[in-house]
Design a protein around this motif. Structure first.
Motif, PDB file in Angstrom:
ATOM      1  N   ARG A  60       0.831  -1.211   0.000  1.00 26.65           N
ATOM      2  CA  ARG A  60       0.000   0.000   0.000  1.00 26.65           C
ATOM      3  C   ARG A  60       0.864   1.258   0.000  1.00 26.65           C
ATOM      4  O   ARG A  60       0.515   2.254  -0.655  1.00 26.65           O
ATOM      5  CB  ARG A  60      -0.942   0.003   1.207  1.00 26.65           C
ATOM      6  CG  ARG A  60      -2.006   1.107   1.108  1.00 26.65           C
ATOM      7  CD  ARG A  60      -3.115   0.895   2.098  1.00 26.65           C
ATOM      8  NE  ARG A  60      -2.644   1.057   3.464  1.00 26.65           N
ATOM      9  CZ  ARG A  60      -3.394   0.803   4.537  1.00 26.65           C
ATOM     10  NH1 ARG A  60      -4.629   0.369   4.391  1.00 26.65           N
ATOM     11  NH2 ARG A  60      -2.909   0.972   5.747  1.00 26.65           N
ATOM     12  N   SER A  63       1.887   1.689  -3.598  1.00 27.85           N
ATOM     13  CA  SER A  63       0.767   2.038  -4.475  1.00 27.85           C
ATOM     14  C   SER A  63       0.307   3.472  -4.247  1.00 27.85           C
ATOM     15  O   SER A  63       0.114   4.240  -5.207  1.00 27.85           O
ATOM     16  CB  SER A  63      -0.397   1.067  -4.234  1.00 27.85           C
ATOM     17  OG  SER A  63      -0.008  -0.267  -4.489  1.00 27.85           O
ATOM     18  N   GLU A  64       0.132   3.860  -2.993  1.00 28.26           N
ATOM     19  CA  GLU A  64      -0.350   5.213  -2.707  1.00 28.26           C
ATOM     20  C   GLU A  64       0.718   6.254  -3.016  1.00 28.26           C
ATOM     21  O   GLU A  64       0.400   7.375  -3.414  1.00 28.26           O
ATOM     22  CB  GLU A  64      -0.793   5.299  -1.254  1.00 28.26           C
ATOM     23  CG  GLU A  64      -2.037   4.467  -0.949  1.00 28.26           C
ATOM     24  CD  GLU A  64      -2.489   4.594   0.488  1.00 28.26           C
ATOM     25  OE1 GLU A  64      -1.706   5.130   1.320  1.00 28.26           O
ATOM     26  OE2 GLU A  64      -3.618   4.155   0.793  1.00 28.26           O
ATOM     27  N   GLN A 106      -8.248   8.872  -7.776  1.00 29.74           N
ATOM     28  CA  GLN A 106      -7.058   8.843  -6.924  1.00 29.74           C
ATOM     29  C   GLN A 106      -6.943   7.484  -6.234  1.00 29.74           C
ATOM     30  O   GLN A 106      -5.858   6.885  -6.166  1.00 29.74           O
ATOM     31  CB  GLN A 106      -7.119   9.969  -5.890  1.00 29.74           C
ATOM     32  CG  GLN A 106      -6.990  11.358  -6.489  1.00 29.74           C
ATOM     33  CD  GLN A 106      -7.062  12.438  -5.431  1.00 29.74           C
ATOM     34  OE1 GLN A 106      -6.816  12.219  -4.250  1.00 29.74           O
ATOM     35  NE2 GLN A 106      -7.402  13.647  -5.847  1.00 29.74           N
ATOM     36  N   ASP A 107      -8.069   6.979  -5.718  1.00 27.46           N
ATOM     37  CA  ASP A 107      -8.046   5.662  -5.076  1.00 27.46           C
ATOM     38  C   ASP A 107      -7.991   4.546  -6.114  1.00 27.46           C
ATOM     39  O   ASP A 107      -7.316   3.535  -5.901  1.00 27.46           O
ATOM     40  CB  ASP A 107      -9.280   5.492  -4.191  1.00 27.46           C
ATOM     41  CG  ASP A 107      -9.288   4.146  -3.478  1.00 27.46           C
ATOM     42  OD1 ASP A 107      -8.394   3.901  -2.645  1.00 27.46           O
ATOM     43  OD2 ASP A 107     -10.184   3.324  -3.758  1.00 27.46           O
ATOM     44  N   SER A 110      -4.468   3.924  -7.158  1.00 29.98           N
ATOM     45  CA  SER A 110      -3.745   3.195  -6.107  1.00 29.98           C
ATOM     46  C   SER A 110      -4.094   1.710  -6.142  1.00 29.98           C
ATOM     47  O   SER A 110      -3.215   0.841  -6.024  1.00 29.98           O
ATOM     48  CB  SER A 110      -4.083   3.790  -4.732  1.00 29.98           C
ATOM     49  OG  SER A 110      -3.480   3.052  -3.699  1.00 29.98           O
TER      50      SER A 110
END
Length: 442
Positions: A60, A63-64, A106-107, A110
């Motif tokens: 995460r 990815s973020e 945006q999510d 990710s």
């Protein structure tokens, strides 16, 4: 020949990654550590699932950290015969803004990086005489089956997703024309079949890879492995810190004075002393003919040395996942320094440039599909021209003042022209934009 997998195996891997992205992977990490330590040692000696440290999430974090392409909302342009149709462009951007497209993406980006593939289901409707667009980001782990389009193996012509019907698990099927429900046995539920009026199967797949296939569930599997490995290392460190704080003590030929024998719940007896933190434990010798001693076990490793080793492992995993040296530096250095902040912004733009070509085909397809659905929803109005060329203008993050100062110094020294400077801070700018627009810092 590429590795072959069935739908169950594909969904299992995507669901595993989805749990990591959602922060619900403690059970998975526990099973991973249990295979290394054994259930008896992990449960009885360590304390079971509760001791697993999932506070560090490499997948995460990676990815973020790279999902910056949509931090500034892109603009869609409708081009016909080389000229932009302003009204069509405006309507498309209004529909997308109304569906919270910039925020959702945006999510979604990710998730695309973390799972390699991610879905958006769209629905164009007429509500009170006005067009509305709904976007439903959906994990591929919820897609039970999918068929690739003959003309585009990266997109779906038929989708079967998890659904609920009367409180029971069911399947929702989407084709180019229809949607209907069916039982888990594949029997269509009577009365649920209806046209969706979207003009095509209303699903768009986004990919982090460029392969001509729907799914690549094991792409970047080493990042998932590193996530578990780092969680395991921090769990070891936590256990070592516990051992150092609460070391086991032992006595030889000594016993505590004033102990009472009490029965435990399992019927065995044990010596018990009621004490508080201010109490001093007094020991007496059991056999006067033999010497007595008391001591404590040392922890398995020096916590400070082990902590540095785990931190290096964490940094190595971050770099292996595609992170930057700066990402490692920021975990241990002064992240508020002007130099660090300037480099961070530059690297965020680099991530935008790398990911834009991978997101662009799906973004353009989404615009084409939404335009088609709008024309079908309000026939006769021709809101969007057929065969229009939809272009997406992404916007790079603006430079910090420190970064712009550094680039302007390069211009003064002759290393950069003004056009080079503009292209460096806004790599998505067209040649015309580069020629006419000034460079501004945030």
């Amino acid at each position: 020949m590429p590795y072959q997998y069935d739908e169950h195996e594909r969904r299992h891997e995507q669901a595993r990654r989805q749990r990591i992205m959602d922060g619900t992977w403690r059970q998975d990490a526990y099973e991973y550590l249990r295979r290394l330590l054994g259930a008896k040692r992990l449960n009885q000696t360590w304390g079971g699932e509760a001791v697993i440290d999932i506070g560090t999430n490499i997948l995460r974090e990676d990815s973020e950290g790279k999902a910056t392409l949509y931090d500034r909302a892109p603009r869609y342009r409708c081009i016909v015969d080389g000229a932009e149709l302003d009204n069509a462009s405006l309507l498309m951007n209004q529909l997308l803004d109304g569906a919270s497209y910039p925020t959702l993406m945006q999510d979604v980006l990710s998730q695309v990086i973390g799972l390699n593939d991610f879905c958006i289901r769209y629905a164009v409707k007429v509500v009170n005489g006005e067009l509305t667009l709904e976007l439903h980001p959906t994990s591929p782990a919820r897609v039970l089956e999918a068929e690739a389009r003959p003309d585009d193996p990266r997109q779906m012509s038929k989708v079967c997703e998890e659904w609920q019907y009367d409180g029971k698990p069911a399947e929702r099927v989407w084709t180019d024309e229809l949607t209907y429900l069916r039982t888990l046995d594949g029997v269509t539920i009577e009365g649920t079949e209806q046209p969706h009026n979207q003009g095509a199967c209303p699903w768009v797949l986004y990919h982090v890879h460029g392969r001509p296939r729907l799914w690549m569930p094991y792409y970047r599997a080493e990042v998932v492995e590193s996530t578990y490995r780092v969680a395991m290392a921090y769990s070891y460190l936590d256990h070592n810190l516990f051992e150092a704080s609460w070391s086991q003590r032992y006595t030889i030929n000594l016993a505590p004075m004033g102990a009472d024998t009490q029965l435990s719940l399992d019927g065995t007896s044990a010596a018990v002393i009621d004490a508080d933190p201010s109490s001093v434990l007094q020991l007496e010798q059991i056999d006067d003919s033999k010497p007595g001693s008391a001591s404590q076990w040392r922890p398995g490793a020096d916590p400070e040395v082990m902590g540095r080793a785990v931190a290096r492992l964490h940094g190595r995993a971050t770099l292996a996942a595609g992170g930057s040296d700066l990402a490692v530096y920021r975990k241990s250095g002064n992240a508020e320094s002007a130099y660090a902040m300037a480099i961070t912004r530059e690297m965020q733009r680099e991530a935008q440039v790398r990911l834009a070509p991978r997101m662009l085909p799906s973004d353009r397809l989404l615009a084409e599909r939404v335009a088609l659905a709008c024309n079908l929803a309000l026939p006769g109005l021709s809101l969007f021209p057929a065969g229009a060329d939809w272009r997406v203008r992404y916007y790079a993050l603006p430079p910090s003042a420190e970064e712009l100062e550094r680039l302007e110094k390069a211009v003064e020294l002759g290393a950069f022209t003004l056009a080079d400077l503009r292209q460096a801070v806004d790599p998505f700018a067209s040649p015309e934009e580069v020629a006419r627009a000034p460079v501004q810092a945030d």
